[in-house]
Design an enzyme around this catalytic site. Structure first.
Site, short mmCIF file in Angstrom:
data_model
loop_
_atom_site.label_atom_id
_atom_site.label_comp_id
_atom_site.label_asym_id
_atom_site.label_seq_id
_atom_site.Cartn_x
_atom_site.Cartn_y
_atom_site.Cartn_z
CG ASP A 99 42.36 -12.36 63.50
OD1 ASP A 99 42.34 -11.97 62.33
OD2 ASP A 99 42.70 -13.51 63.84
CE LYS A 100 42.82 -3.14 60.76
NZ LYS A 100 43.62 -1.98 61.18
#
Length: 231
Positions: A99-100
């Site tokens: 995820d970011k």
């Protein structure tokens, strides 16, 4: 060679995605729509939505130490997408996701045939993560995390129980966890179940492939031995 294998090995997309495109009537061989399971002949002309698919000359395998803030997508319209960040001169795509906010080891390749091997849950490939949380870790927290946790799975629109896993405390706020699953935001959801918030999440190993001393934001090509280990 099966058509879905040919298209995925070209780097266009995964075999699973190819099957979807075939069902949608977007794939032609020599100008004709084909069905699932089609086997190619030498010299066949393959197109997806009118785009010619050509066999690639060389397989590319890249290890990146992804920094926080980079999004694991090949979509060009997304700011700070991983493809623009790596800026490799040939077409590649990320294998799986971080995820970011997360960082660490992620693979990029043009070899679509390796995607299913690495991502299929039933293959149970291990991945190591170093996790930092916002409050002091307790022995009960470590034991509960290792035993399995009920978390929300957006794909199934309900709760699922994570598989038992290895969890080892590193210091008061940090632990190492080894997973063989890849559920959406799994570690963050597991910690939240016990009122812990993840402040740093770093993946350091996939199968036998370790991040090692590769600096954050840097990438390198895999060695032949590493490629063989992945396959």
């Amino acid at each position: 060679m099966r058509l879905n294998q040919f298209i995925s090995s070209s780097g266009f997309c995964s075999r699973r995605k190819v099957d979807v495109l075939i069902k949608e009537g977007k794939v032609t061989v020599n100008g004709e729509l084909i069905s699932l399971g089609h086997v190619m002949n030498e010299g066949d002309r393959v197109e997806v939505d009118g785009q010619l698919i050509e066999a690639k000359e060389n397989d590319i395998y890249i290890m990146l130490n992804k920094p926080p803030g980079v999004t694991c997508t090949a979509a060009k319209g997304i700011e700070r997408n991983i493809i623009d960040f790596v800026n490799y001169p040939e077409r590649i795509f990320p294998v799986g996701r971080l995820d970011k906010q997360s960082e660490g080891l992620i693979l990029l390749t043009n070899d679509g045939s390796i995607v299913n091997e690495l991502l299929k849950e039933e293959n149970e490939h291990e991945k190591d993560y170093i996790v930092t949380v916002d409050q002091k870790i307790t022995a009960a927290f470590i034991e509960d995390m290792a035993r399995g946790v009920d978390i929300y799975n957006p794909r199934k629109k309900g709760n699922v129980r994570t598989k038992p896993c290895r969890v080892v405390q590193i210091d008061d706020y940090c632990f190492k966890i080894t997973l063989s699953q890849g559920l959406n935001r799994q570690i963050r959801r597991m910690c939240r179940r016990f009122q812990f918030t993840v402040t740093r999440l770093q993946r350091v190993r996939i199968k036998e492939l370790a991040l090692g001393a590769l600096a954050v934001g840097q990438w390198r090509l895999l060695t032949q031995d590493e490629i063989t280990g992945l396959k």
